[in-house]
Design a protein around this motif. Structure first.
Motif, short mmCIF file in Angstrom:
data_model
loop_
_atom_site.label_atom_id
_atom_site.label_comp_id
_atom_site.label_asym_id
_atom_site.label_seq_id
_atom_site.Cartn_x
_atom_site.Cartn_y
_atom_site.Cartn_z
N LEU A 376 -43.41 -45.55 1.60
CA LEU A 376 -43.76 -46.68 0.74
C LEU A 376 -42.73 -46.83 -0.38
CD1 LEU A 376 -47.62 -46.11 0.44
CD2 LEU A 376 -46.48 -47.98 1.65
N LYS A 377 -42.29 -45.71 -0.94
CA LYS A 377 -41.28 -45.75 -1.99
C LYS A 377 -39.92 -46.20 -1.45
CE LYS A 377 -41.12 -42.35 -4.92
NZ LYS A 377 -41.05 -40.98 -5.44
N ALA A 378 -39.63 -45.78 -0.20
CA ALA A 378 -38.35 -46.12 0.39
C ALA A 378 -38.22 -47.62 0.65
CB ALA A 378 -38.13 -45.34 1.68
N THR A 379 -39.35 -48.30 0.84
CA THR A 379 -39.32 -49.74 1.12
C THR A 379 -39.45 -50.58 -0.15
OG1 THR A 379 -41.71 -49.71 1.57
CG2 THR A 379 -40.23 -49.44 3.44
N GLN A 380 -39.38 -49.93 -1.31
CA GLN A 380 -39.43 -50.67 -2.57
C GLN A 380 -38.02 -50.95 -3.07
OE1 GLN A 380 -41.57 -48.33 -5.41
NE2 GLN A 380 -43.56 -48.67 -4.47
N GLY A 381 -37.78 -52.17 -3.44
CA GLY A 381 -36.54 -52.50 -4.15
C GLY A 381 -36.74 -52.29 -5.64
N GLU A 382 -35.69 -52.51 -6.40
CA GLU A 382 -35.76 -52.31 -7.85
C GLU A 382 -36.82 -53.20 -8.49
OE1 GLU A 382 -34.36 -50.11 -11.09
OE2 GLU A 382 -33.66 -50.01 -9.03
N ALA A 383 -36.94 -54.44 -8.02
CA ALA A 383 -37.92 -55.36 -8.61
C ALA A 383 -39.34 -54.90 -8.34
CB ALA A 383 -37.71 -56.77 -8.05
N ILE A 384 -39.57 -54.39 -7.14
CA ILE A 384 -40.92 -53.91 -6.79
C ILE A 384 -41.25 -52.67 -7.60
CG2 ILE A 384 -42.42 -53.15 -4.93
CD1 ILE A 384 -41.51 -56.04 -4.71
N ARG A 385 -40.29 -51.78 -7.74
CA ARG A 385 -40.51 -50.58 -8.55
C ARG A 385 -40.91 -50.95 -9.97
NH1 ARG A 385 -35.15 -47.09 -7.98
NH2 ARG A 385 -36.12 -46.09 -9.76
N ASN A 386 -40.16 -51.85 -10.56
CA ASN A 386 -40.45 -52.26 -11.93
C ASN A 386 -41.81 -52.96 -12.03
OD1 ASN A 386 -37.98 -51.27 -12.78
ND2 ASN A 386 -36.93 -53.24 -12.54
N TYR A 387 -42.15 -53.73 -11.01
CA TYR A 387 -43.45 -54.42 -10.99
C TYR A 387 -44.58 -53.40 -11.02
CZ TYR A 387 -47.31 -57.36 -9.38
OH TYR A 387 -48.53 -58.01 -9.26
N TYR A 388 -44.49 -52.38 -10.18
CA TYR A 388 -45.55 -51.37 -10.13
C TYR A 388 -45.63 -50.60 -11.44
CZ TYR A 388 -46.82 -52.00 -5.24
OH TYR A 388 -47.30 -52.51 -4.07
N HIS A 389 -44.50 -50.36 -12.07
CA HIS A 389 -44.53 -49.66 -13.36
C HIS A 389 -45.25 -50.48 -14.43
CE1 HIS A 389 -40.85 -46.94 -12.29
NE2 HIS A 389 -41.94 -46.63 -11.64
N GLU A 390 -45.17 -51.81 -14.31
CA GLU A 390 -45.78 -52.68 -15.31
C GLU A 390 -47.22 -53.06 -14.97
OE1 GLU A 390 -44.67 -53.74 -18.26
OE2 GLU A 390 -42.94 -52.43 -17.97
N MET A 391 -47.53 -53.21 -13.70
CA MET A 391 -48.82 -53.76 -13.28
C MET A 391 -49.75 -52.76 -12.60
SD MET A 391 -48.48 -56.83 -14.30
CE MET A 391 -47.11 -57.81 -14.89
N HIS A 392 -49.34 -51.51 -12.58
CA HIS A 392 -50.09 -50.52 -11.82
C HIS A 392 -50.00 -49.20 -12.56
CE1 HIS A 392 -50.49 -47.95 -7.98
NE2 HIS A 392 -51.67 -48.43 -8.29
N VAL A 393 -51.06 -48.42 -12.54
CA VAL A 393 -51.07 -47.15 -13.27
C VAL A 393 -51.42 -46.02 -12.31
CG1 VAL A 393 -52.17 -45.81 -15.11
CG2 VAL A 393 -51.72 -48.26 -15.44
N ILE A 394 -50.59 -44.98 -12.31
CA ILE A 394 -50.95 -43.72 -11.65
C ILE A 394 -50.64 -42.61 -12.65
CG2 ILE A 394 -50.46 -42.12 -9.78
CD1 ILE A 394 -50.02 -44.33 -7.92
N GLN A 395 -51.69 -42.14 -13.31
CA GLN A 395 -51.55 -41.14 -14.35
C GLN A 395 -52.71 -40.14 -14.25
OE1 GLN A 395 -49.15 -40.88 -16.77
NE2 GLN A 395 -48.06 -42.76 -16.23
N ASP A 396 -52.44 -38.92 -14.67
CA ASP A 396 -53.50 -37.92 -14.84
C ASP A 396 -53.50 -37.48 -16.30
OD1 ASP A 396 -54.64 -36.75 -12.04
OD2 ASP A 396 -52.59 -37.46 -11.79
#
Length: 566
Positions: A376-396
């Motif tokens: 899933l990470k390998a199929t992400q471009g820079e724009a998708i990566r940045n989108y997930y960082h802004e619109m999605h949370v994975i934290q403990d």
């Protein structure tokens, strides 16, 4: 908590092209990621089978030969010309959400791909000796048929021994045994100079033994680990208990589900496994498990649920049914229970494939799940990566148990993310002050769940898209994570380093204690050979100049010694 009473008001945001790409990303996942994932899983399984055909003696011999290759490779490095040492594993292969940007700077690679064998299962010493790339699926296939298991088995199949030691690992048994690294009894480490050492809690390398966890492989290269085994039974007797109220009520119900009578650890009230899922601000399900024999599970009237079958409902959705039908008990085969969250990646699978939880998809294609996180990470471009960082949370969020109510209130207000995962773990008082450590004086306070030698903490797992994003409102993910990290620092909490972090260097060392880590970095020659844990965890690209200057500064004056008291 008066400042949390007023709801946040966020303006609407305009959609951009990335929104539509993410919305229809399931097409790429179904036709590309899932087939490749299944093939890789199958090839990995065949490799495990091939390894199992070899005797432990043969595996150990191959291990020793591979260690010599690592030593030879390290001695080939020219410090004045070559970059800092790191593994040859591709950046996208890591399971965590943090992008491995440090490898974009010039670096000196050491190939550890051969280190994926179980070297021994010693039933007398109750120890499993594993190489760092042994994953949880592999180890449970080998141990569970023997009615044995690691004391802490992380839920996802792909998580490796090395990642769980150098990073972070937890399970529903951590309220008894601590984090994954707390169950290790010995490390085999290749130091910067090529020397191989065996570190235990009571030998000459005891400081290194306690410094390794959370160090992200920046003190040396892990070659193998000896990990504690425990006796188990064939089934997990799991009790699902629905709870209702406000978020503070839900938090207290979670605490009461396992911490009552914790002073007497032989008390039958203390379960073998604990987790709670909070589905919305007013409802949750507490789950407690006890090992059960095959004979008990198959008694008339008992329900057996093999949750591991591909067509079964996703585990978090199955647990949610307790909100409608009330408290119930069932027996789950132990290995299937260990990996209950693998197929749906907790609830992240719902975002990746919105219809994958439907009965028809599960029945026809559920055997292809889950997609490999690395793909899933390998199929992400820079724009998708940045989108997930802004619109999605994975934290403990690792917080003291008594602060769970405050943590749930904070997440509800600032992020509005559900479901939430709650899992308790012990944080031990150790001979050395490690990177994470309990609150001072906790043993005198002795709050619910604490003992004289360990403070009870909880992992509040925050994994999903925030509700404001679903509502089409603006959401600044970087700012939200930054505020979360500040809250953790103020409340003696910790953030696992697999996640995307907004911490600068000063705040990083406010969250973590640098004393032992920095002493071992200098004592064992890691400075100038391995990147520091802060720069390895830091968000964003690392230039060669930035990395080299940071290491030079470490050689002169360790950063942590400037602002951190002893």
């Amino acid at each position: 908590m008066a400042d949390l009473e007023a709801p946040l008001v966020r303006p609407k945001r305009k959609k951009v092209w990335v929104d539509y790409f993410v919305q229809f990303r399931w097409i790429l996942v179904i036709f590309v990621v899932l087939p490749i994932s299944f093939t890789l899983y199958f090839l990995t399984y065949l490799g495990d089978v091939r390894s199992n055909w070899k005797s432990y003696k043969q595996r150990q011999k191959e291990h020793e030969e591979n260690v010599k290759k690592v030593q030879k490779r390290l001695k080939e490095r020219n410090p004045s010309k070559d970059g800092l040492v790191c593994t040859a594993r591709k950046p996208w292969i890591a399971v965590g959400m943090r992008n491995v940007d440090y490898k974009r700077a010039r670096h000196f690679e050491v190939d550890l791909s051969a280190f994926r064998n179980i070297l021994e299962i010693d039933q007398e010493r109750m120890i499993a000796k594993c190489e760092p790339l042994v994953n949880m699926g592999q180890i449970t296939r080998a141990t569970v048929p023997l009615n044995l298991a690691l004391a802490v088995v992380a839920e996802l199949d792909d998580l490796t021994v090395g990642g769980l030691i150098n990073g972070y690992g937890i399970e529903g048994s951590s309220h008894l045994y601590g984090l994954f690294s707390d169950t290790v009894v010995a490390y085999e480490i290749v130091l910067a100079n090529g020397q191989v050492v065996r570190a235990t809690k009571d030998n000459e390398y005891s400081d290194l033994f306690y410094a390794i966890p959370w160090s992200q492989g920046t003190l040396g290269l892990l070659m193998s680990a000896e990990i504690k085994l425990i006796p188990i039974k064939e089934y997990m007797k799991l009790t699902y208990k629905p709870v209702r109220g406000n978020v503070r009520d839900l938090a207290q119900a979670y605490i009461d589900s396992f911490a009552t009578g914790f002073d007497d650890e032989d008390n039958e009230k203390v379960p073998d496994f604990v987790e709670t899922m909070i589905y919305n601000p007013h409802e949750g399900v507490c789950m407690t498990g006890k090992y059960a024999s095959k004979e008990e599970a198959k008694k008339k009237g008992n329900k057996i649920n093999s949750v591991g079958w591909w067509f079964k409902p996703w585990f978090y959705q199955h647990a949610e049914t307790a909100l409608k039908k009330g408290e119930f008990v069932e027996y789950i085969p132990t290995r299937e229970y260990y990996h209950r969250h693998t197929r749906c990646l907790y609830w992240e699978g719902k975002l990746i494939l919105p219809f994958a939880d439907q009965w028809w998809f599960r029945f026809l294609f559920g055997w292809l799940m889950p997609p490999k996180v690395s793909l899933l990470k390998a199929t992400q471009g820079e724009a998708i990566r940045n989108y997930y960082h802004e619109m999605h949370v994975i934290q403990d969020m690792l917080v003291p148990l008594y602060k769970v109510p405050d943590a749930l209130e904070w997440v509800d207000r600032e992020m509005e993310i559900y479901p939430l995962w709650l899992c308790p773990h012990r944080l031990y008082k150790l001979p050395y002050k490690t990177m994470i450590y309990p609150e001072e004086g906790f043993e005198q306070e002795r709050r619910q769940g604490d003992t004289s030698y360990a403070q009870m903490y909880t992992d509040v797992g925050v994994y999903y898209t925030p509700a404001p994003v679903f509502r089409g409102e603006e959401f600044d993910g970087a700012d939200a994570v930054s505020r979360l990290e500040t809250w953790l620092i103020e409340n003696h909490g910790f953030q696992p380093q697999y996640a995307v972090s907004e911490l600068d260097e000063k705040k990083f060392w406010q969250m973590f204690d640098a004393g032992l880590y920095e002493k071992c970095r200098h004592k064992y020659g890691a400075v100038g050979t391995f990147m520091s844990v802060y720069y390895k965890s830091k968000k964003g690209r690392k230039t060669e100049k930035e990395v080299q200057e940071a290491e030079k500064a470490q050689l002169e004056t360790p950063y942590a010694e400037v602002d951190q008291p002893e």
